[in-house]
Design a protein around this motif. Structure first.
Motif, PDB file in Angstrom:
ATOM      1  N   ASN A 198       0.710  -1.026   0.385  1.00  0.00           N
ATOM      2  CA  ASN A 198       0.080  -0.216  -0.299  1.00  0.00           C
ATOM      3  C   ASN A 198       0.951   1.230  -0.061  1.00  0.00           C
ATOM      4  N   THR A 199       1.783   1.124   0.929  1.00  0.00           N
ATOM      5  CA  THR A 199       2.989   2.692   1.155  1.00  0.00           C
ATOM      6  C   THR A 199       3.397   2.539  -0.640  1.00  0.00           C
ATOM      7  N   PHE A 200       3.937   1.383  -1.250  1.00  0.00           N
ATOM      8  CA  PHE A 200       4.944   1.273  -2.456  1.00  0.00           C
ATOM      9  C   PHE A 200       3.603   1.928  -3.492  1.00  0.00           C
ATOM     10  N   ALA A 201       2.431   1.803  -4.012  1.00  0.00           N
ATOM     11  CA  ALA A 201       1.599   2.239  -4.401  1.00  0.00           C
ATOM     12  C   ALA A 201       0.965   3.880  -4.164  1.00  0.00           C
ATOM     13  N   ASN A 202       0.849   4.064  -3.001  1.00  0.00           N
ATOM     14  CA  ASN A 202       0.279   5.601  -2.854  1.00  0.00           C
ATOM     15  C   ASN A 202       2.767   6.089  -3.310  1.00  0.00           C
ATOM     16  N   TYR A 203       3.797   5.650  -3.666  1.00  0.00           N
ATOM     17  CA  TYR A 203       4.739   6.573  -3.953  1.00  0.00           C
ATOM     18  C   TYR A 203       4.523   6.606  -5.096  1.00  0.00           C
ATOM     19  N   ILE A 204       4.097   5.891  -6.028  1.00  0.00           N
ATOM     20  CA  ILE A 204       4.066   5.321  -7.621  1.00  0.00           C
ATOM     21  C   ILE A 204       2.797   6.009  -7.865  1.00  0.00           C
ATOM     22  N   SER A 205       1.917   6.356  -7.209  1.00  0.00           N
ATOM     23  CA  SER A 205       1.275   7.294  -7.888  1.00  0.00           C
ATOM     24  C   SER A 205       1.409   8.821  -7.032  1.00  0.00           C
ATOM     25  N   VAL A 206       2.012   9.162  -5.456  1.00  0.00           N
ATOM     26  CA  VAL A 206       2.680  11.007  -6.186  1.00  0.00           C
ATOM     27  C   VAL A 206       3.503  11.101  -7.098  1.00  0.00           C
ATOM     28  N   ILE A 207       4.230   9.900  -7.205  1.00  0.00           N
ATOM     29  CA  ILE A 207       5.166  10.540  -8.827  1.00  0.00           C
ATOM     30  C   ILE A 207       4.522  10.460  -9.668  1.00  0.00           C
ATOM     31  N   LYS A 208       3.372   9.643 -10.413  1.00  0.00           N
ATOM     32  CA  LYS A 208       2.907  10.346 -11.849  1.00  0.00           C
ATOM     33  C   LYS A 208       2.530  11.035 -11.441  1.00  0.00           C
ATOM     34  N   ARG A 209       1.289  12.001 -10.263  1.00  0.00           N
ATOM     35  CA  ARG A 209       0.828  12.914 -10.678  1.00  0.00           C
ATOM     36  C   ARG A 209       1.931  13.934 -10.506  1.00  0.00           C
ATOM     37  N   ASN A 210       2.473  13.945  -9.968  1.00  0.00           N
ATOM     38  CA  ASN A 210       3.534  15.275  -9.845  1.00  0.00           C
ATOM     39  C   ASN A 210       4.806  15.629 -10.687  1.00  0.00           C
ATOM     40  N   LYS A 234       3.478  19.860  -0.371  1.00  0.00           N
ATOM     41  CA  LYS A 234       5.440  20.448  -0.397  1.00  0.00           C
ATOM     42  C   LYS A 234       6.002  18.584   0.119  1.00  0.00           C
ATOM     43  N   ASN A 235       5.619  18.476   1.373  1.00  0.00           N
ATOM     44  CA  ASN A 235       6.224  17.310   2.572  1.00  0.00           C
ATOM     45  C   ASN A 235       6.128  16.250   2.339  1.00  0.00           C
ATOM     46  N   GLU A 236       4.724  16.011   1.535  1.00  0.00           N
ATOM     47  CA  GLU A 236       4.779  14.809   0.598  1.00  0.00           C
ATOM     48  C   GLU A 236       5.216  14.292  -0.578  1.00  0.00           C
ATOM     49  N   LEU A 237       5.557  15.259  -1.417  1.00  0.00           N
ATOM     50  CA  LEU A 237       6.935  15.200  -1.935  1.00  0.00           C
ATOM     51  C   LEU A 237       8.511  15.290  -1.703  1.00  0.00           C
ATOM     52  N   ILE A 238       8.770  16.047  -0.770  1.00  0.00           N
ATOM     53  CA  ILE A 238       9.883  15.448  -0.076  1.00  0.00           C
ATOM     54  C   ILE A 238       9.704  14.333   0.463  1.00  0.00           C
ATOM     55  N   ALA A 239       9.554  13.486   1.038  1.00  0.00           N
ATOM     56  CA  ALA A 239       9.087  12.131   1.731  1.00  0.00           C
ATOM     57  C   ALA A 239       9.021  11.531   0.221  1.00  0.00           C
ATOM     58  N   VAL A 240       8.741  11.159  -0.555  1.00  0.00           N
ATOM     59  CA  VAL A 240       8.205  10.437  -1.764  1.00  0.00           C
ATOM     60  C   VAL A 240       9.299  10.452  -2.557  1.00  0.00           C
ATOM     61  N   THR A 241       9.804  11.898  -2.517  1.00  0.00           N
ATOM     62  CA  THR A 241      11.530  11.950  -3.494  1.00  0.00           C
ATOM     63  C   THR A 241      12.671  10.980  -2.713  1.00  0.00           C
ATOM     64  N   SER A 242      12.621  11.201  -1.779  1.00  0.00           N
ATOM     65  CA  SER A 242      13.619  11.412  -0.738  1.00  0.00           C
ATOM     66  C   SER A 242      13.893   9.480  -0.915  1.00  0.00           C
ATOM     67  N   VAL A 243      12.537   8.496  -0.402  1.00  0.00           N
ATOM     68  CA  VAL A 243      12.959   7.267  -1.061  1.00  0.00           C
ATOM     69  C   VAL A 243      13.305   6.761  -2.472  1.00  0.00           C
ATOM     70  N   LEU A 244      12.613   7.726  -3.220  1.00  0.00           N
ATOM     71  CA  LEU A 244      13.305   7.146  -4.153  1.00  0.00           C
ATOM     72  C   LEU A 244      14.729   7.097  -4.306  1.00  0.00           C
ATOM     73  N   ILE A 245      14.621   8.355  -4.212  1.00  0.00           N
ATOM     74  CA  ILE A 245      16.891   8.832  -4.194  1.00  0.00           C
ATOM     75  C   ILE A 245      17.418   8.331  -3.197  1.00  0.00           C
ATOM     76  N   LYS A 246      17.384   7.354  -2.756  1.00  0.00           N
ATOM     77  CA  LYS A 246      17.748   6.405  -1.760  1.00  0.00           C
ATOM     78  C   LYS A 246      17.771   5.063  -2.246  1.00  0.00           C
ATOM     79  N   THR A 247      16.621   4.454  -2.441  1.00  0.00           N
ATOM     80  CA  THR A 247      16.940   3.423  -3.650  1.00  0.00           C
ATOM     81  C   THR A 247      17.585   3.080  -4.123  1.00  0.00           C
ATOM     82  N   PHE A 248      17.808   4.317  -5.032  1.00  0.00           N
ATOM     83  CA  PHE A 248      18.680   4.044  -6.208  1.00  0.00           C
ATOM     84  C   PHE A 248      19.936   4.815  -6.456  1.00  0.00           C
ATOM     85  N   ASN A 249      20.016   5.331  -4.983  1.00  0.00           N
ATOM     86  CA  ASN A 249      21.441   5.873  -4.357  1.00  0.00           C
ATOM     87  C   ASN A 249      21.927   6.515  -6.350  1.00  0.00           C
TER      88      ASN A 249
END
Length: 496
Positions: A198-210, A234-249
Protein backbone atom coordinates in the motif's frame (compact mmCIF):
# COMPACT_ATOMS: atom_id res chain seq x y z
CA UNK A 1 51.25 -34.43 -13.10
CA UNK A 2 53.02 -31.59 -11.31
CA UNK A 3 51.77 -30.16 -8.05
CA UNK A 4 51.05 -26.92 -9.83
CA UNK A 5 48.88 -28.59 -12.46
CA UNK A 6 47.19 -30.71 -9.83
CA UNK A 7 46.31 -27.59 -7.89
CA UNK A 8 45.04 -25.93 -11.03
CA UNK A 9 42.80 -28.89 -11.88
CA UNK A 10 41.47 -28.99 -8.32
CA UNK A 11 40.57 -25.33 -8.48
CA UNK A 12 38.94 -25.72 -11.87
CA UNK A 13 36.89 -28.69 -10.66
CA UNK A 14 35.80 -26.81 -7.58
CA UNK A 15 34.82 -23.82 -9.68
CA UNK A 16 32.73 -25.91 -12.04
CA UNK A 17 30.75 -27.54 -9.23
CA UNK A 18 30.29 -24.32 -7.31
CA UNK A 19 29.18 -22.40 -10.36
CA UNK A 20 26.40 -24.90 -10.90
CA UNK A 21 25.27 -25.24 -7.29
CA UNK A 22 25.97 -21.86 -5.74
CA UNK A 23 27.28 -19.07 -7.89
CA UNK A 24 24.51 -19.37 -10.44
CA UNK A 25 21.79 -19.97 -7.88
CA UNK A 26 18.79 -17.79 -8.39
CA UNK A 27 18.89 -14.81 -6.03
CA UNK A 28 15.29 -15.39 -5.00
CA UNK A 29 16.16 -18.89 -3.76
CA UNK A 30 19.50 -17.88 -2.31
CA UNK A 31 18.07 -15.14 -0.13
CA UNK A 32 14.45 -16.23 0.11
CA UNK A 33 14.55 -16.44 3.91
CA UNK A 34 15.73 -12.88 4.50
CA UNK A 35 12.58 -11.94 6.41
CA UNK A 36 11.38 -15.47 7.21
CA UNK A 37 11.49 -15.10 11.00
CA UNK A 38 11.32 -11.34 11.10
CA UNK A 39 8.40 -9.53 12.66
CA UNK A 40 9.15 -5.80 12.24
CA UNK A 41 8.36 -3.37 14.99
CA UNK A 42 4.86 -2.01 14.52
CA UNK A 43 4.50 1.71 13.89
CA UNK A 44 2.13 1.60 16.89
CA UNK A 45 0.72 5.02 16.13
CA UNK A 46 0.67 5.54 12.36
CA UNK A 47 2.79 8.70 12.72
CA UNK A 48 5.75 9.66 10.54
CA UNK A 49 8.07 8.96 13.45
CA UNK A 50 6.47 5.58 14.05
CA UNK A 51 6.69 4.70 10.37
CA UNK A 52 10.37 5.65 10.27
CA UNK A 53 10.98 3.46 13.35
CA UNK A 54 9.49 0.50 11.47
CA UNK A 55 11.56 1.27 8.38
CA UNK A 56 14.69 1.49 10.52
CA UNK A 57 13.95 -1.85 12.17
CA UNK A 58 13.48 -3.45 8.74
CA UNK A 59 16.73 -1.93 7.48
CA UNK A 60 18.63 -3.25 10.51
CA UNK A 61 17.20 -6.72 9.89
CA UNK A 62 18.20 -6.49 6.24
CA UNK A 63 21.73 -5.42 7.15
CA UNK A 64 22.07 -8.25 9.69
CA UNK A 65 21.02 -10.81 7.08
CA UNK A 66 23.32 -9.22 4.50
CA UNK A 67 26.32 -9.43 6.84
CA UNK A 68 25.49 -13.06 7.61
CA UNK A 69 25.24 -13.92 3.90
CA UNK A 70 28.54 -12.15 3.24
CA UNK A 71 30.26 -14.29 5.88
CA UNK A 72 28.66 -17.43 4.42
CA UNK A 73 29.79 -16.47 0.92
CA UNK A 74 33.40 -16.02 2.02
CA UNK A 75 33.28 -19.28 3.98
CA UNK A 76 32.09 -21.12 0.87
CA UNK A 77 34.79 -19.50 -1.28
CA UNK A 78 37.48 -20.51 1.19
CA UNK A 79 36.15 -24.05 1.61
CA UNK A 80 36.11 -24.54 -2.14
CA UNK A 81 39.63 -23.13 -2.45
CA UNK A 82 38.64 -20.14 -4.55
CA UNK A 83 41.43 -17.60 -4.11
CA UNK A 84 39.09 -14.63 -3.87
CA UNK A 85 37.18 -13.07 -1.00
CA UNK A 86 34.46 -10.43 -0.86
CA UNK A 87 34.67 -7.35 1.35
CA UNK A 88 32.37 -4.43 1.97
CA UNK A 89 33.64 -0.88 1.74
CA UNK A 90 30.95 1.69 2.43
CA UNK A 91 28.05 1.07 0.07
CA UNK A 92 30.07 -1.10 -2.33
CA UNK A 93 31.42 -4.64 -2.51
CA UNK A 94 34.97 -5.37 -3.61
CA UNK A 95 36.80 -8.54 -4.61
CA UNK A 96 40.06 -9.14 -2.74
CA UNK A 97 42.65 -11.34 -4.43
CA UNK A 98 46.41 -11.68 -4.91
CA UNK A 99 47.05 -10.87 -8.56
CA UNK A 100 49.89 -10.12 -10.99
CA UNK A 101 51.11 -6.54 -10.68
CA UNK A 102 48.85 -3.93 -12.16
CA UNK A 103 50.40 -2.09 -15.12
CA UNK A 104 52.63 0.70 -13.82
CA UNK A 105 52.50 -0.63 -10.26
CA UNK A 106 55.70 -1.25 -8.31
CA UNK A 107 56.33 -4.55 -6.67
CA UNK A 108 56.39 -4.46 -2.85
CA UNK A 109 59.89 -4.83 -1.51
CA UNK A 110 60.82 -7.95 0.41
CA UNK A 111 62.06 -7.37 3.91
CA UNK A 112 65.82 -6.70 3.87
CA UNK A 113 65.95 -6.74 0.06
CA UNK A 114 65.98 -3.35 -1.71
CA UNK A 115 66.67 -4.72 -5.17
CA UNK A 116 63.77 -7.01 -5.90
CA UNK A 117 60.10 -7.48 -5.05
CA UNK A 118 57.26 -9.92 -5.49
CA UNK A 119 55.65 -10.31 -8.87
CA UNK A 120 52.20 -10.36 -7.26
CA UNK A 121 50.29 -8.15 -4.87
CA UNK A 122 46.98 -8.17 -3.00
CA UNK A 123 44.38 -5.93 -4.61
CA UNK A 124 40.84 -4.88 -3.78
CA UNK A 125 38.92 -4.74 -7.07
CA UNK A 126 36.03 -2.31 -7.36
CA UNK A 127 33.59 -3.47 -9.99
CA UNK A 128 30.79 -1.07 -9.12
CA UNK A 129 28.85 -3.72 -7.17
CA UNK A 130 26.39 -2.30 -4.59
CA UNK A 131 26.48 -3.62 -1.03
CA UNK A 132 23.09 -5.31 -1.00
CA UNK A 133 21.86 -8.87 -1.42
CA UNK A 134 21.43 -8.59 -5.17
CA UNK A 135 24.92 -7.13 -5.37
CA UNK A 136 26.25 -9.96 -3.21
CA UNK A 137 24.90 -12.48 -5.72
CA UNK A 138 26.79 -10.62 -8.46
CA UNK A 139 29.93 -10.50 -6.30
CA UNK A 140 29.75 -14.27 -5.72
CA UNK A 141 29.48 -14.91 -9.45
CA UNK A 142 32.38 -12.56 -10.16
CA UNK A 143 34.47 -14.23 -7.45
CA UNK A 144 34.13 -17.63 -9.10
CA UNK A 145 34.88 -16.11 -12.48
CA UNK A 146 38.01 -14.40 -11.15
CA UNK A 147 38.96 -17.55 -9.25
CA UNK A 148 38.89 -19.52 -12.50
CA UNK A 149 41.22 -17.01 -14.18
CA UNK A 150 43.64 -17.17 -11.26
CA UNK A 151 43.62 -20.97 -11.18
CA UNK A 152 44.30 -21.21 -14.91
CA UNK A 153 46.93 -18.44 -14.77
CA UNK A 154 45.01 -16.56 -17.46
CA UNK A 155 44.18 -13.41 -15.49
CA UNK A 156 44.90 -10.18 -17.33
CA UNK A 157 44.33 -6.60 -16.30
CA UNK A 158 41.59 -5.13 -18.49
CA UNK A 159 39.13 -2.25 -18.23
CA UNK A 160 36.81 -4.32 -16.04
CA UNK A 161 39.40 -5.14 -13.38
CA UNK A 162 41.16 -1.78 -13.65
CA UNK A 163 37.83 -0.20 -12.75
CA UNK A 164 37.76 2.12 -15.73
CA UNK A 165 34.14 1.39 -16.66
CA UNK A 166 32.91 1.49 -13.07
CA UNK A 167 34.46 4.93 -12.64
CA UNK A 168 32.78 6.30 -15.72
CA UNK A 169 29.86 8.56 -14.97
CA UNK A 170 26.58 6.69 -15.07
CA UNK A 171 24.06 7.90 -17.60
CA UNK A 172 21.34 9.93 -15.90
CA UNK A 173 17.97 8.27 -16.34
CA UNK A 174 14.56 9.86 -16.62
CA UNK A 175 12.09 9.62 -13.76
CA UNK A 176 9.97 7.29 -15.91
CA UNK A 177 12.95 4.97 -16.50
CA UNK A 178 13.52 4.77 -12.74
CA UNK A 179 9.87 3.83 -12.21
CA UNK A 180 10.32 0.87 -14.60
CA UNK A 181 12.53 -0.87 -12.03
CA UNK A 182 11.34 0.88 -8.86
CA UNK A 183 9.32 -2.13 -7.68
CA UNK A 184 12.26 -4.51 -8.08
CA UNK A 185 14.73 -2.18 -6.34
CA UNK A 186 12.34 -1.19 -3.55
CA UNK A 187 11.63 -4.75 -2.45
CA UNK A 188 15.26 -5.81 -2.47
CA UNK A 189 15.47 -4.39 1.06
CA UNK A 190 11.87 -4.69 2.26
CA UNK A 191 9.22 -7.24 3.02
CA UNK A 192 6.41 -7.49 0.51
CA UNK A 193 3.36 -7.20 2.78
CA UNK A 194 -0.08 -5.65 2.44
CA UNK A 195 1.15 -2.59 4.34
CA UNK A 196 4.35 -2.14 2.33
CA UNK A 197 2.48 -2.68 -0.95
CA UNK A 198 0.00 0.00 0.00
CA UNK A 199 2.85 2.38 0.85
CA UNK A 200 4.61 1.60 -2.42
CA UNK A 201 1.41 2.08 -4.43
CA UNK A 202 1.07 5.52 -2.85
CA UNK A 203 4.67 6.38 -3.80
CA UNK A 204 4.01 5.45 -7.42
CA UNK A 205 0.78 7.44 -7.48
CA UNK A 206 2.41 10.57 -6.01
CA UNK A 207 5.34 10.43 -8.45
CA UNK A 208 3.15 9.92 -11.53
CA UNK A 209 0.76 12.71 -10.53
CA UNK A 210 3.39 15.34 -9.82
CA UNK A 211 6.59 14.65 -11.76
CA UNK A 212 6.94 14.69 -15.57
CA UNK A 213 8.19 11.17 -16.30
CA UNK A 214 10.29 12.41 -19.24
CA UNK A 215 12.35 14.74 -17.00
CA UNK A 216 15.82 13.60 -15.96
CA UNK A 217 16.10 12.39 -12.37
CA UNK A 218 18.41 15.20 -11.26
CA UNK A 219 18.63 17.12 -8.01
CA UNK A 220 17.71 20.37 -9.77
CA UNK A 221 14.61 18.92 -11.46
CA UNK A 222 13.30 17.35 -8.25
CA UNK A 223 13.86 20.49 -6.19
CA UNK A 224 12.26 22.78 -8.77
CA UNK A 225 9.02 20.79 -8.78
CA UNK A 226 8.96 20.26 -4.99
CA UNK A 227 9.46 24.00 -4.32
CA UNK A 228 6.52 24.82 -6.59
CA UNK A 229 4.18 23.38 -3.93
CA UNK A 230 3.43 24.34 -0.35
CA UNK A 231 2.12 22.74 2.81
CA UNK A 232 1.21 19.07 3.03
CA UNK A 233 1.70 18.60 -0.71
CA UNK A 234 5.29 19.81 -0.55
CA UNK A 235 6.03 17.67 2.51
CA UNK A 236 4.59 14.60 0.79
CA UNK A 237 6.77 15.16 -2.29
CA UNK A 238 9.89 15.56 -0.13
CA UNK A 239 9.21 12.26 1.63
CA UNK A 240 8.45 10.29 -1.55
CA UNK A 241 11.35 11.76 -3.54
CA UNK A 242 13.76 10.96 -0.70
CA UNK A 243 12.70 7.30 -0.90
CA UNK A 244 13.29 7.27 -4.66
CA UNK A 245 16.75 8.84 -4.27
CA UNK A 246 17.75 6.38 -1.56
CA UNK A 247 16.41 3.34 -3.43
CA UNK A 248 18.43 4.10 -6.57
CA UNK A 249 21.41 5.60 -4.72
CA UNK A 250 21.30 8.66 -6.98
CA UNK A 251 24.17 10.30 -5.11
CA UNK A 252 22.55 13.49 -3.85
CA UNK A 253 20.22 14.74 -1.13
CA UNK A 254 17.47 17.33 -1.42
CA UNK A 255 18.14 20.87 -0.21
CA UNK A 256 14.52 21.66 0.57
CA UNK A 257 12.74 22.47 3.82
CA UNK A 258 9.51 20.91 5.05
CA UNK A 259 6.65 23.34 5.68
CA UNK A 260 5.04 23.68 9.08
CA UNK A 261 1.39 22.89 8.50
CA UNK A 262 -1.48 23.81 10.81
CA UNK A 263 -4.22 21.17 10.49
CA UNK A 264 -7.57 22.39 9.18
CA UNK A 265 -10.39 22.74 11.66
CA UNK A 266 -12.72 19.76 12.02
CA UNK A 267 -16.25 19.65 13.37
CA UNK A 268 -16.37 16.31 15.17
CA UNK A 269 -19.91 14.85 15.25
CA UNK A 270 -21.77 14.54 18.55
CA UNK A 271 -23.23 11.20 19.60
CA UNK A 272 -26.78 12.26 18.67
CA UNK A 273 -25.63 13.16 15.14
CA UNK A 274 -23.76 9.86 14.81
CA UNK A 275 -26.86 7.88 15.81
CA UNK A 276 -29.22 9.79 13.53
CA UNK A 277 -26.81 9.52 10.57
CA UNK A 278 -26.90 5.72 10.88
CA UNK A 279 -30.50 5.76 9.64
CA UNK A 280 -29.57 7.66 6.47
CA UNK A 281 -28.41 4.46 4.78
CA UNK A 282 -31.84 2.84 4.99
CA UNK A 283 -33.56 6.07 3.96
CA UNK A 284 -31.32 6.20 0.90
CA UNK A 285 -32.18 2.58 0.01
CA UNK A 286 -35.92 3.20 0.39
CA UNK A 287 -35.86 6.39 -1.69
CA UNK A 288 -33.68 5.04 -4.46
CA UNK A 289 -35.58 4.50 -7.70
CA UNK A 290 -34.97 2.67 -10.98
CA UNK A 291 -31.37 1.68 -10.25
CA UNK A 292 -29.73 -0.73 -12.64
CA UNK A 293 -26.73 -1.31 -10.41
CA UNK A 294 -27.56 -4.73 -8.98
CA UNK A 295 -24.47 -4.73 -6.75
CA UNK A 296 -25.91 -1.81 -4.78
CA UNK A 297 -29.27 -3.43 -4.03
CA UNK A 298 -28.07 -4.89 -0.75
CA UNK A 299 -24.57 -3.50 -0.29
CA UNK A 300 -25.95 -0.45 1.52
CA UNK A 301 -26.48 -2.79 4.48
CA UNK A 302 -22.79 -3.68 4.50
CA UNK A 303 -21.76 -0.02 4.30
CA UNK A 304 -24.16 0.81 7.13
CA UNK A 305 -22.50 -1.96 9.17
CA UNK A 306 -19.10 -0.45 8.33
CA UNK A 307 -20.37 2.93 9.52
CA UNK A 308 -21.55 1.40 12.80
CA UNK A 309 -18.23 -0.38 13.38
CA UNK A 310 -16.22 2.80 12.73
CA UNK A 311 -18.45 4.72 15.15
CA UNK A 312 -18.36 2.08 17.87
CA UNK A 313 -14.69 1.05 17.76
CA UNK A 314 -12.88 4.07 16.28
CA UNK A 315 -11.22 1.83 13.69
CA UNK A 316 -9.30 2.92 10.64
CA UNK A 317 -11.45 1.97 7.61
CA UNK A 318 -8.76 -0.38 6.28
CA UNK A 319 -8.86 -2.35 9.55
CA UNK A 320 -12.27 -3.72 8.59
CA UNK A 321 -11.18 -5.00 5.17
CA UNK A 322 -7.75 -6.56 5.66
CA UNK A 323 -8.48 -10.22 6.42
CA UNK A 324 -11.33 -9.49 8.86
CA UNK A 325 -11.77 -12.13 11.57
CA UNK A 326 -15.51 -12.50 11.18
CA UNK A 327 -15.54 -15.87 12.92
CA UNK A 328 -14.18 -14.30 16.10
CA UNK A 329 -16.56 -11.38 15.85
CA UNK A 330 -19.55 -13.71 15.72
CA UNK A 331 -18.16 -16.29 18.15
CA UNK A 332 -20.14 -16.93 21.39
CA UNK A 333 -16.78 -16.83 23.19
CA UNK A 334 -16.36 -13.18 22.21
CA UNK A 335 -18.20 -12.07 25.33
CA UNK A 336 -16.50 -8.65 25.37
CA UNK A 337 -17.46 -7.97 21.74
CA UNK A 338 -13.91 -7.15 20.66
CA UNK A 339 -12.73 -6.70 17.06
CA UNK A 340 -9.41 -8.29 16.08
CA UNK A 341 -7.35 -6.10 13.75
CA UNK A 342 -5.14 -8.11 11.39
CA UNK A 343 -1.37 -7.95 11.81
CA UNK A 344 -0.92 -6.82 8.19
CA UNK A 345 -2.54 -3.45 8.82
CA UNK A 346 -0.82 -0.13 9.46
CA UNK A 347 -0.03 -0.58 13.15
CA UNK A 348 -0.15 -4.36 13.40
CA UNK A 349 -2.38 -6.69 15.41
CA UNK A 350 -4.51 -5.47 18.27
CA UNK A 351 -7.80 -6.44 19.89
CA UNK A 352 -10.14 -3.46 20.08
CA UNK A 353 -12.69 -2.89 22.82
CA UNK A 354 -15.89 -1.01 21.84
CA UNK A 355 -15.92 2.60 23.04
CA UNK A 356 -19.73 2.51 23.12
CA UNK A 357 -20.79 -1.12 23.84
CA UNK A 358 -24.52 -0.31 23.65
CA UNK A 359 -24.14 0.70 19.99
CA UNK A 360 -23.40 -2.91 19.05
CA UNK A 361 -27.05 -3.72 19.66
CA UNK A 362 -28.38 -0.34 18.56
CA UNK A 363 -26.60 -0.61 15.18
CA UNK A 364 -27.28 -4.37 14.89
CA UNK A 365 -23.56 -5.06 14.31
CA UNK A 366 -23.93 -8.82 14.88
CA UNK A 367 -26.42 -9.17 12.02
CA UNK A 368 -25.03 -11.93 9.75
CA UNK A 369 -26.46 -10.49 6.52
CA UNK A 370 -24.04 -7.54 6.07
CA UNK A 371 -21.19 -9.77 7.24
CA UNK A 372 -21.90 -12.22 4.43
CA UNK A 373 -21.75 -9.34 1.94
CA UNK A 374 -18.47 -8.25 3.52
CA UNK A 375 -17.06 -11.77 3.16
CA UNK A 376 -17.90 -11.80 -0.55
CA UNK A 377 -16.32 -8.38 -1.03
CA UNK A 378 -13.16 -9.33 0.82
CA UNK A 379 -12.88 -12.62 -1.09
CA UNK A 380 -12.56 -10.61 -4.31
CA UNK A 381 -9.64 -8.59 -2.99
CA UNK A 382 -6.62 -9.49 -5.09
CA UNK A 383 -4.40 -6.51 -4.42
CA UNK A 384 -3.77 -3.51 -2.22
CA UNK A 385 -5.51 -1.43 -4.87
CA UNK A 386 -8.76 -3.29 -4.19
CA UNK A 387 -8.53 -2.39 -0.50
CA UNK A 388 -7.94 1.24 -1.41
CA UNK A 389 -11.01 1.16 -3.62
CA UNK A 390 -13.12 -0.15 -0.74
CA UNK A 391 -11.69 2.52 1.55
CA UNK A 392 -12.63 5.21 -0.97
CA UNK A 393 -16.06 3.63 -1.35
CA UNK A 394 -16.78 4.43 2.30
CA UNK A 395 -16.34 8.15 1.65
CA UNK A 396 -18.43 7.82 -1.49
CA UNK A 397 -21.26 6.21 0.48
CA UNK A 398 -21.08 8.88 3.17
CA UNK A 399 -21.65 11.52 0.50
CA UNK A 400 -24.26 9.43 -1.29
CA UNK A 401 -26.54 8.99 1.74
CA UNK A 402 -26.02 12.58 2.95
CA UNK A 403 -23.71 12.19 5.97
CA UNK A 404 -22.20 15.60 6.78
CA UNK A 405 -18.84 14.42 8.14
CA UNK A 406 -15.95 12.20 7.06
CA UNK A 407 -15.35 8.52 7.99
CA UNK A 408 -12.20 9.43 9.96
CA UNK A 409 -14.25 11.88 12.06
CA UNK A 410 -15.83 8.85 13.74
CA UNK A 411 -12.36 7.82 14.88
CA UNK A 412 -11.64 11.29 16.23
CA UNK A 413 -15.01 11.21 18.02
CA UNK A 414 -13.98 8.01 19.81
CA UNK A 415 -10.75 9.62 20.99
CA UNK A 416 -12.64 12.61 22.39
CA UNK A 417 -15.37 10.44 23.88
CA UNK A 418 -12.74 8.36 25.68
CA UNK A 419 -11.55 11.45 27.54
CA UNK A 420 -15.07 12.51 28.42
CA UNK A 421 -15.70 8.98 29.67
CA UNK A 422 -12.63 9.22 31.90
CA UNK A 423 -10.79 6.37 30.15
CA UNK A 424 -7.03 6.63 30.89
CA UNK A 425 -5.05 8.05 27.96
CA UNK A 426 -2.84 4.94 27.70
CA UNK A 427 -5.87 2.63 27.46
CA UNK A 428 -7.58 4.85 24.86
CA UNK A 429 -4.36 5.17 22.80
CA UNK A 430 -3.77 1.41 22.81
CA UNK A 431 -7.35 0.80 21.75
CA UNK A 432 -6.96 3.18 18.79
CA UNK A 433 -3.52 1.84 17.87
CA UNK A 434 -1.43 4.86 18.87
CA UNK A 435 1.34 5.82 21.24
CA UNK A 436 0.25 8.11 24.05
CA UNK A 437 2.29 10.94 22.51
CA UNK A 438 0.69 10.61 19.07
CA UNK A 439 -2.76 10.16 20.58
CA UNK A 440 -2.45 13.34 22.64
CA UNK A 441 -0.79 15.42 19.92
CA UNK A 442 -2.96 14.40 16.98
CA UNK A 443 -6.39 13.80 18.44
CA UNK A 444 -6.59 16.40 21.15
CA UNK A 445 -6.40 19.19 18.57
CA UNK A 446 -10.04 18.31 17.80
CA UNK A 447 -10.97 18.70 21.46
CA UNK A 448 -12.86 21.97 20.89
CA UNK A 449 -14.51 24.46 23.23
CA UNK A 450 -17.78 22.53 23.47
CA UNK A 451 -16.02 19.36 24.54
CA UNK A 452 -13.93 21.34 27.00
CA UNK A 453 -17.13 22.72 28.46
CA UNK A 454 -18.45 19.19 28.78
CA UNK A 455 -15.24 18.00 30.43
CA UNK A 456 -15.22 20.92 32.86
CA UNK A 457 -18.92 20.46 33.49
CA UNK A 458 -18.43 16.78 34.25
CA UNK A 459 -15.61 17.50 36.67
CA UNK A 460 -17.51 20.32 38.37
CA UNK A 461 -20.62 18.16 38.59
CA UNK A 462 -18.61 15.31 40.05
CA UNK A 463 -16.97 17.65 42.54
CA UNK A 464 -20.34 19.10 43.48
CA UNK A 465 -21.72 15.61 43.93
CA UNK A 466 -18.73 14.64 46.06
CA UNK A 467 -19.13 17.75 48.21
CA UNK A 468 -22.83 17.03 48.59
CA UNK A 469 -22.09 13.45 49.58
CA UNK A 470 -19.47 14.64 52.09
CA UNK A 471 -21.97 17.04 53.65
CA UNK A 472 -24.58 14.29 53.82
CA UNK A 473 -22.08 11.93 55.44
CA UNK A 474 -21.09 14.63 57.96
CA UNK A 475 -24.75 15.32 58.77
CA UNK A 476 -25.38 11.60 59.27
CA UNK A 477 -22.39 11.31 61.58
CA UNK A 478 -23.62 14.27 63.63
CA UNK A 479 -27.07 12.76 63.81
CA UNK A 480 -25.52 9.46 64.84
CA UNK A 481 -23.60 11.16 67.66
CA UNK A 482 -26.76 12.97 68.81
CA UNK A 483 -28.68 9.71 68.93
CA UNK A 484 -25.87 8.09 70.90
CA UNK A 485 -26.11 10.88 73.48
CA UNK A 486 -29.88 10.46 73.70
CA UNK A 487 -29.44 6.74 74.32
CA UNK A 488 -26.89 7.41 77.06
CA UNK A 489 -29.30 9.85 78.71
CA UNK A 490 -32.12 7.29 78.73
CA UNK A 491 -29.79 4.67 80.20
CA UNK A 492 -28.73 7.08 82.97
CA UNK A 493 -32.37 7.84 83.87
CA UNK A 494 -33.26 4.16 84.03
CA UNK A 495 -30.37 3.44 86.39
CA UNK A 496 -31.53 6.21 88.70
Amino acid sequence: MSGQNQNQDDCEGTYSTSTHEYANADSTDLFADIFADFEPQNTTDGSYRGTMAKIKATELQYQAVFEQKLVEANTNLKRERIRVSIKQTGNSLQLRATLPLKPGDKAPLRRGDRSSGKEKKQYDLSLGIPANLEGLKTAIEESYELGKLIARHTFQWNEKYLGIKSREKQEIKTIGELLDTFDEKYYQTRQRTITSQNTFANYISVIKRNFPLTHLATKENFEEIINSFQGNKKNELIAVTSVLIKTFNLGFTLDVTRDNVTPAHREIPEDDQIISSFDLFEKFALNRKNTNISDEIDTWEMWRWVYGMLATFGLRPRELFVQPDINWWMSPQNIDHTWKVNKNTKTGYREVIPFVPEWIELFDLKNPKPLKILEKKVAKIASVQNINWMRRDISRWFRKVGIEFQPYDLRHACAIRAHLQGIPIKAAADNLGHTVDEHTKTYQRWFGIENRKKAFGEVISQKSLIELQKNEILALRMENERLKLEVEKWKSRENV
